[in-house]
Design an enzyme around this catalytic site. Structure first.
Site, PDB file in Angstrom:
ATOM      1  N   LYS A 189       0.842  -1.209  -0.097  1.00 18.76           N
ATOM      2  CA  LYS A 189       0.122   0.060  -0.041  1.00 18.76           C
ATOM      3  C   LYS A 189       0.842   1.366  -0.114  1.00 18.76           C
ATOM      4  O   LYS A 189       0.622   2.093  -0.801  1.00 18.76           O
ATOM      5  CB  LYS A 189      -0.951  -0.163   1.260  1.00 18.76           C
ATOM      6  CG  LYS A 189      -1.944   1.121   1.422  1.00 18.76           C
ATOM      7  CD  LYS A 189      -2.974   0.780   2.191  1.00 18.76           C
ATOM      8  CE  LYS A 189      -2.722   0.757   3.644  1.00 18.76           C
ATOM      9  NZ  LYS A 189      -2.599   1.984   4.360  1.00 18.76           N
ATOM     10  N   SER A 190       1.824   1.211   0.951  1.00 17.53           N
ATOM     11  CA  SER A 190       2.593   2.442   0.997  1.00 17.53           C
ATOM     12  C   SER A 190       3.416   2.894  -0.447  1.00 17.53           C
ATOM     13  O   SER A 190       3.613   3.970  -0.677  1.00 17.53           O
ATOM     14  CB  SER A 190       3.709   2.310   2.155  1.00 17.53           C
ATOM     15  OG  SER A 190       3.244   2.175   3.237  1.00 17.53           O
ATOM     16  N   ASP A 244       1.976  -1.615  11.758  1.00 17.03           N
ATOM     17  CA  ASP A 244       0.556  -2.163  11.305  1.00 17.03           C
ATOM     18  C   ASP A 244       0.465  -3.545  11.531  1.00 17.03           C
ATOM     19  O   ASP A 244      -0.764  -4.097  11.405  1.00 17.03           O
ATOM     20  CB  ASP A 244       0.548  -1.933   9.745  1.00 17.03           C
ATOM     21  CG  ASP A 244       0.474  -0.375   9.397  1.00 17.03           C
ATOM     22  OD1 ASP A 244       0.276   0.596  10.483  1.00 17.03           O
ATOM     23  OD2 ASP A 244       0.839  -0.001   8.490  1.00 17.03           O
ATOM     24  N   ARG A 260      -6.195   1.260  18.269  1.00 19.33           N
ATOM     25  CA  ARG A 260      -5.915  -0.196  17.845  1.00 19.33           C
ATOM     26  C   ARG A 260      -5.622  -0.955  19.237  1.00 19.33           C
ATOM     27  O   ARG A 260      -5.495  -2.062  19.352  1.00 19.33           O
ATOM     28  CB  ARG A 260      -4.935  -0.467  16.719  1.00 19.33           C
ATOM     29  CG  ARG A 260      -5.342  -0.259  15.594  1.00 19.33           C
ATOM     30  CD  ARG A 260      -4.554  -0.508  14.402  1.00 19.33           C
ATOM     31  NE  ARG A 260      -4.970  -0.276  13.127  1.00 19.33           N
ATOM     32  CZ  ARG A 260      -4.429  -0.256  11.932  1.00 19.33           C
ATOM     33  NH1 ARG A 260      -3.191  -0.137  11.885  1.00 19.33           N
ATOM     34  NH2 ARG A 260      -5.070  -0.097  10.828  1.00 19.33           N
TER      35      ARG A 260
HETATM   36  C1  S3P Z   1       2.717   4.700   6.270  1.00 17.43           C
HETATM   37  C2  S3P Z   1       3.088   4.806   7.534  1.00 17.43           C
HETATM   38  C3  S3P Z   1       2.601   4.328   8.751  1.00 17.43           C
HETATM   39  C4  S3P Z   1       1.762   3.138   8.382  1.00 17.43           C
HETATM   40  C5  S3P Z   1       0.626   3.489   7.499  1.00 17.43           C
HETATM   41  C6  S3P Z   1       1.334   3.599   6.313  1.00 17.43           C
HETATM   42  C7  S3P Z   1       3.176   5.080   5.252  1.00 17.43           C
HETATM   43  O1  S3P Z   1       1.964   5.319   9.397  1.00 17.43           O
HETATM   44  O2  S3P Z   1       1.147   2.805   9.851  1.00 17.43           O
HETATM   45  O3  S3P Z   1      -0.361   2.249   7.373  1.00 17.43           O
HETATM   46  O4  S3P Z   1       2.686   4.749   3.952  1.00 17.43           O
HETATM   47  O5  S3P Z   1       3.961   6.011   5.024  1.00 17.43           O
HETATM   48  P1  S3P Z   1       2.692   6.556  10.246  1.00 17.43           P
HETATM   49  O6  S3P Z   1       3.648   7.329   9.498  1.00 17.43           O
HETATM   50  O7  S3P Z   1       1.358   7.354  11.103  1.00 17.43           O
HETATM   51  O8  S3P Z   1       3.484   5.681  11.341  1.00 17.43           O
END
Ligand code: S3P
Length: 453
Positions: free
Chosen positions: A48-49, A340, A371
């Site tokens: 996803k990221s 996550d 969570r």
């Molecule tokens: C993400 C960073 C994380 C993660 C999120 C996706 C990203 O969040 O929990 O699901 O794509 O940069 P945080 O930056 O708030 O830790």
């Protein structure tokens, strides 16, 4: 695994009118029975990221960025829709996404509010980009996004000269952004957050001088790795990311690896469900994301990495076999690398001998749901012995769990965690809001079903 007819209505392939009818009630329920022996192979959908970033950076680059393995989840589709609204032509074909970038200064003012849906990554990263454009825009999202903290990006972006305000004055979206000329800063981030770091680095692409972000622990580094591929001058020194302004970015081919955060559900299932042997293919194992692998091993999990390779990011196939698990301590620098995955880890700890202690994870309270509270509430409903702490949980493992009604709070990772947990509980479990898996893993239930047969 059994689904009732109502729940099936939300799955792909069902008539749109039926889906709409069910959506009106906003309560989609799925029922699960215990499983035994998950066997076979599974290819995990795209990260996803990385999918978000490939569309964002492709939109800001000159030329056409070709993306394979893109995650067709609702969050990433929100990113596509925001950039389309800013004049970027994006072809979402079956296996490939083509992003026809307009260059670093080629975004156009959207003619309406940008809707980021449920996606914190879209909201926060886009804010960094929009702070430096020559137009004004309002960003918003769903009920969950409108409760998530945005001050964490508003503060550093304002220090860079941005004009970004929370429309309702509560530090949350909707956000009003009037593009400005920005200047670099050295930001000491109080949280290890890739979304905060990335918002600042993206603003830094446009700022005068150097921009630096120092984090308490290193968060995922996909922005740094991919921006470099697109030609940006970005580097990392320990937990500090440093970027210099760019004149242009240049289109790339991006092969998105499978999401370790999605693989985590099958890693846990393969370890816990008796008589299982699973090959989980094409999983991204970037060291800033691989904490789940370390924790599974620390708990006694039998897990082998095969076919380790580089596709812009490190990737492997993971062979997992049923194992007898024991508790462990999880805290410190590993936390951002598995943030996550902590809901699934907490549930897994219920089936491990002894105690598992999770600390330094207060960030869990500001995810798609709180969570810590939601895991404690739902695991307790199933008979687990769980203590909520200020920054984590203590799980006293080894007590058998029973089926219960689980409220996902429309948090995708909670719904998937309990679909796996239900497979090990005595009796039937119902999950409310089960359709929210669409956010990050639309085919999750079908994939689980296939392995169970
Ligand atoms: C993400 C960073 C994380 C993660 C999120 C996706 C990203 O969040 O929990 O699901 O794509 O940069 P945080 O930056 O708030 O830790």
């Amino acid at each position: 695994l059994r689904t009732d007819s109502k729940a099936l209505a939300c799955l792909p392939g069902f008539p749109a009118c039926f889906q709409a009818l069910i959506r009106e009630t906003e309560l989609i329920l799925m029922k699960f029975n215990p499983l035994s022996g998950l066997r076979g192979e599974i290819t995990i959908p795209g990260d996803k990221s990385i999918s978000h970033r490939s569309v964002m950076f492709g939109s800001l680059a000159k030329g056409t960025t070709k993306i394979t393995g893109f995650l067709q989840g609702a969050d990433c589709l929100s990113t596509i829709s925001c950039f389309r609204k800013m004049g970027i032509s994006i072809e979402n074909l079956e296996d490939t996404v083509l992003v026809h970038g307009n260059g670093l200064h080629g975004l156009k003012k959207p003619d309406s509010v940008l809707d980021c849906g449920n996606s914190g990554t879209t909201t926060r990263l886009i804010s960094g980009i929009l702070s430096a454009q020559n137009f004004s825009v309002t960003l918003t999202g769903d009920a969950s996004i409108q409760k998530r903290p945005m001050k964490r990006i508003m503060d550093p972006l304002s220090q860079m000269g941005a004009d970004i305000t929370s429309v309702n004055g509560n530090g949350c979206a909707p956000l009003a952004i009037n593009g400005r000329t920005l200047h670099g800063i050295h930001y000491q981030s109080p949280v290890a957050s890739a979304q905060v770091k990335s918002a600042i680095l993206l603003a830094g692409l446009y700022a005068e001088g150097e921009t630096k972000v120092t984090e308490p622990s290193l968060s995922r580094n996909h922005t740094e790795l991919m921006l470099k591929e697109f030609g940006a001058d970005v580097r990392t020194e320990k937990t500090t990311a440093i970027i210099r302004p760019a004149e242009e970015l240049f289109a790339k081919e991006i092969a998105v690896p499978g999401d370790i955060s999605s693989a985590a559900f099958f890693l846990a299932a393969g370890l816990m469900i008796p008589h299982s042997e699973l090959l989980i293919k094409n999983v991204g194992i970037n060291p800033t994301r691989d904490g789940m692998i370390h924790v599974c091993r620390a708990m006694g999990g039998d897990l082998t990495l095969l076919n380790v390779r580089m596709t812009g990011e490190p990737v492997a196939d993971i062979l997992v076999r049923t194992s007898s698990l024991h508790g462990t301590d999880i805290h410190g620098d590993i936390i951002p690398t598995l943030i996550d995955e902590l809901p699934m880890i907490a549930a897994m700890a219920c089936f491990a001998e002894g105690d598992t202690i999770i600390r330094d994870a207060a960030e869990l309270k500001v995810k798609e749901s709180n969570r810590i509270a939601v895991m404690a509430e739902n695991l307790s409903a199933m008979g687990a012995d769980v203590e909520e702490t200020v920054d984590g949980m203590i799980i006293h493992g080894g007590k058998p769990l029973h089926g219960a009604t689980i409220d996902s709070h429309l948090d995708h990772r909670i719904a998937m965690t309990f679909a796996i947990t239900a497979a090990l509980a005595e009796g039937e479990t119902e999950i409310l809001g089960a359709e929210c898996v669409n956010i990050s893993y639309p085919d999750f239930y079908q994939d689980l079903n296939k392995l169970a047969q």
